[in-house]
Structure formats: C-alpha cells, structure tokens
Design an enzyme around this catalytic site. Sequence first.
Site, short mmCIF file in Angstrom:
data_model
loop_
_atom_site.label_atom_id
_atom_site.label_comp_id
_atom_site.label_asym_id
_atom_site.label_seq_id
_atom_site.Cartn_x
_atom_site.Cartn_y
_atom_site.Cartn_z
CG HIS A 1 -9.07 -2.02 -3.58
ND1 HIS A 1 -7.92 -2.12 -4.32
CD2 HIS A 1 -9.90 -1.24 -4.32
CE1 HIS A 1 -8.05 -1.42 -5.44
NE2 HIS A 1 -9.24 -0.89 -5.47
CG HIS B 1 -13.63 -0.21 -8.32
ND1 HIS B 1 -13.63 1.14 -8.10
CD2 HIS B 1 -12.42 -0.64 -7.90
CE1 HIS B 1 -12.47 1.51 -7.59
NE2 HIS B 1 -11.71 0.45 -7.45
CD GLU C 1 -8.42 -0.74 -9.39
OE1 GLU C 1 -9.17 -0.72 -8.38
OE2 GLU C 1 -7.48 0.04 -9.55
CO CO Z 1 -9.64 0.53 -6.92
#
Ligand code: CO
Length: 134
Positions: free
Chosen positions: A7, A79, A130
């Site tokens: 994502h 992020h 991440e």
């Molecule tokens: Co995230």
Amino acid sequence: MIGKLNHVAIAVPDLEAAAAQYRDTLGAEVGPPQDEPDHGVTVVFITLPNTKIELLYPLGDNSPIAGFLEKNPSGGIHHICYEVEDITAAALKLTTAGARVLGDGNPKIGAHGKPVLFLHPKDFNGTLVELEEV
Ligand code: CO
C-alpha cells in the site's frame, strides 16, 4: 527480498472529504473508517486492482500523523509498504547493512493483523518504508 507494493499511505487533513473524493470522483472501492488506537491513526482502506491506498488521520493525543500534518497541512504521502516473506530475516539483513528500524527494532502487529516494521526515512532516500510480512 521485497515483493509486492502492499500500500501507499497518505496522511489527510479531512478523512471524510478524502474518502468521498476517492469514492465519488476517482470511482475507487473505499472502505469504512477504522480506528487503530495502537498506531494513533484512523484509517480508510481503498482497494485498487493492483494495490491499496490507506488514508491516515490522527487518532488520540500522541498520533505520529499529527506532526506530519503540521508540516504538510494539505496532506501528503506518508509511507509506502512493501511485502516481505520473513520480516525477522528482513530486519536482520537491513540492520546488518546499517539501516535503522524505528521503535524498539521489533516487528509490531499492523493494521492488517500482520507483523510490520518501519525503516528510517533518512536511510531510504527520504521515504518512510514499511515492511509487512505476508
Ligand atoms: Co502502512
């Protein structure tokens, strides 16, 4: 080592307006807001054919998103998240290479119920990364 883009997370100053824009103007599949008190955010998941977008909005007094929105009042990309098969092995490889894992260095359970960790943006071209174990 890294796999799919899981994502892209975007911090937004108005969660309802951002969700409505993705749903009504961009025609995306937009989920309901979900509070994630452990992470200090309310999240709206948007499902695209090849990845997801997460709209992030501060939740509680010590939200990690609050400072970001102060610096970026109209919102911004917060992020990106890559998938890994073995997050412990990935963390070891990265720290051995000199990259910094945020927090205590151990994976936490993320918004999808899977182990995640964050890597210092200064070690990755100014981008907060991440990793999520899938
Ligand atoms: Co995230």
